[in-house]
Design a protein around this motif. Structure first.
Motif, short mmCIF file in Angstrom:
data_model
loop_
_atom_site.label_atom_id
_atom_site.label_comp_id
_atom_site.label_asym_id
_atom_site.label_seq_id
_atom_site.Cartn_x
_atom_site.Cartn_y
_atom_site.Cartn_z
N MET A 60 40.06 1.91 61.46
CA MET A 60 39.35 2.80 62.38
C MET A 60 40.17 4.06 62.62
O MET A 60 41.40 4.02 62.61
CB MET A 60 39.11 2.11 63.73
N GLU A 61 39.46 5.14 62.89
CA GLU A 61 40.11 6.40 63.24
C GLU A 61 39.66 6.80 64.64
O GLU A 61 38.46 6.89 64.92
CB GLU A 61 39.73 7.50 62.26
N LEU A 62 40.62 7.02 65.53
CA LEU A 62 40.31 7.47 66.88
C LEU A 62 39.94 8.94 66.86
O LEU A 62 40.71 9.79 66.42
CB LEU A 62 41.52 7.25 67.80
N GLU A 101 39.49 10.49 73.16
CA GLU A 101 39.89 9.58 74.24
C GLU A 101 39.92 10.36 75.54
O GLU A 101 40.52 11.43 75.62
CB GLU A 101 41.26 8.97 73.97
N TYR A 125 35.38 6.29 68.01
CA TYR A 125 36.01 5.94 66.74
C TYR A 125 35.06 6.19 65.58
O TYR A 125 33.83 6.19 65.75
CB TYR A 125 36.40 4.46 66.71
N SER A 126 35.63 6.35 64.40
CA SER A 126 34.87 6.27 63.16
C SER A 126 35.46 5.16 62.32
O SER A 126 36.65 4.82 62.44
CB SER A 126 34.91 7.59 62.40
N HIS A 127 34.62 4.59 61.46
CA HIS A 127 35.10 3.53 60.56
C HIS A 127 34.16 3.47 59.36
O HIS A 127 33.02 3.94 59.41
CB HIS A 127 35.16 2.18 61.28
N ARG A 154 30.19 6.15 63.38
CA ARG A 154 30.88 6.40 64.64
C ARG A 154 30.33 5.46 65.71
O ARG A 154 29.16 5.11 65.70
CB ARG A 154 30.67 7.84 65.11
#
Length: 282
Positions: free
Chosen positions: A1-3, A6, A17-19, A29
Motif C-alpha cells: 500500500m502507498e499512503l 493523512e 491509500y492506494s494499492h 484507492r
C-alpha cells in the motif's frame, strides 16, 4: 500500500491509500478513518464499510458526510472504497454517461466482455479489501458492518445479505432497492451480466429478501421524501413489501423534505453510526 494522505480528525486519523487490486486488475484507492480508540496497544475496534453512489470516489463521503466525529465518539473505524475500477485499460460507458462504467461499478461481478476483466466490485468489497484492512489496521473482523448511499446502498444491502457471517449490520441512505425494476439498474445489470434476468436476481435486494435471507440482520434505511429519484429509481415501497412478505424486520424511515444529497446523509449519519455501534458493541 502507498499512503496518499493523512489528517488528524476528532482525535483520530483520516488516511487515504492506494494499492494494486488483484480482483479488479488495476490500482485502487480507499480511505479509512481510525478513531482515537484504535491507538491503544492491542486494541481492535469495530469497522464499517461505506459504499458510495454513482459518480463518487472514496473522497465524497470522507469530506461531506461529517462521519468522523460520530465514529470517534463510538470508537469505530470507517473504510470508504472507490466506486469502480479506474485507470488505463479500464473501459467506460461508450457514451460517457454517469450511470455506467467509471464511477458506477454497482458492486457486482461482471460476466460480460469487456467489463468482466475489471468490474468485479463484489469480490473486492466482500474479500480483497477487508482482508487488506484486517491485515494492516487494528480492526475487529468479528464486529463488522456495511452501509452506503444510492448505488452504494444497493451494494451494502446485497453484499450484507449475501455475507451475513461477515457483515453483522446493514444500513442505507436512499438505496436502489430493486435494480431489476429501475432504469439505472436495468442498464447496469444488462451490460455487466447480460440479458438473462435470472442472473440479475442475485444482486437485487428484494429478491434476496424474498428467497435467500436465512437469518435476520439489523437493517436501517433512511429515505428522503423529496428525493428527485424516489419514484423512478429508488422505490422503497418494494423493499417494504418484500420484507413484509418474508416477515423480515426492517426499519424504514421516510424523512420529510430531504433530497438525495449529502446534506441528507450528514443530517442522519450520526444515527446510522450509533445504530451499527450499538449492535457491534462487545
Amino acid at each position: 500500500m502507498e499512503l496518499l494522505a493523512e489528517n488528524k480528525c476528532f482525535g483520530g486519523r483520516q488516511l487515504q491509500y492506494s494499492h494494486a487490486s488483484t480482483s479488479l486488475g488495476c490500482d485502487m484507492r480507499f480511505s479509512i478513518f481510525l478513531p482515537p480508540q484504535a491507538a491503544g496497544e492491542g486494541t481492535k475496534v469495530p469497522v464499517l464499510y461505506w459504499l458510495s453512489g454513482l459518480t463518487c470516489t472514496d473522497e465524497n463521503f470522507v469530506q461531506k458526510a461529517g462521519a468522523q466525529q460520530y465514529a470517534a465518539k463510538h470508537g469505530v473505524a470507517i473504510v470508504a472504497p472507490d466506486t469502480s475500477p479506474r485507470g488505463e485499460g479500464v473501459p467506460d460507458d461508450p457514451e460517457g454517461a454517469y450511470d455506467f462504467g467509471l464511477g458506477a461499478g454497482f458492486y457486482v461481478n461482471a460476466t460480460q466482455a469487456p467489463w468482466s476483466e475489471h468490474y468485479r466490485m463484489y469480490d473486492y468489497i466482500r474479500e480483497e479489501l477487508p482482508a487488506l484492512v484486517e491485515a494492516e489496521f487494528p480492526v475487529d473482523s468479528d464486529r463488522c458492518g456495511i452501509f452506503g448511499h444510492s448505488m452504494g446502498g444497493h451494494g451494502a444491502l446485497t453484499i450484507g445479505l449475501k455475507n451475513q457471517d461477515k457483515f453483522k449490520t446493514i444500513s442505507a441512505f436512499a438505496p436502489i432497492v430493486s435494480p431489476m425494476n429501475c432504469p439505472w439498474g436495468e442498464k447496469a445489470l444488462s451490460n455487466y451480466l447480460g440479458d438473462d434476468q435470472e442472473n440479475w436476481r442475485q444482486y437485487d435486494t428484494c429478491e434476496l429478501i424474498r428467497k435467500n435471507a436465512t437469518r435476520q440482520q439489523p437493517i436501517l434505511v433512511d429515505q428522503g421524501d423529496a428525493d428527485q429519484f424516489l419514484q423512478e429509481q429508488l422505490k422503497p415501497e418494494l423493499l417494504q413489501q418484500a420484507c413484509a412478505l418474508a416477515e423480515y424486520e426492517l426499519t424504514l424511515r421516510m424523512q420529510p423534505g430531504y433530497d438525495h444529497s449529502y446534506f441528507f446523509m450528514a443530517s442522519f449519519i450520526g444515527e446510522h453510526i450509533e445504530f451499527h455501534a450499538s449492535h457491534l458493541a462487545g
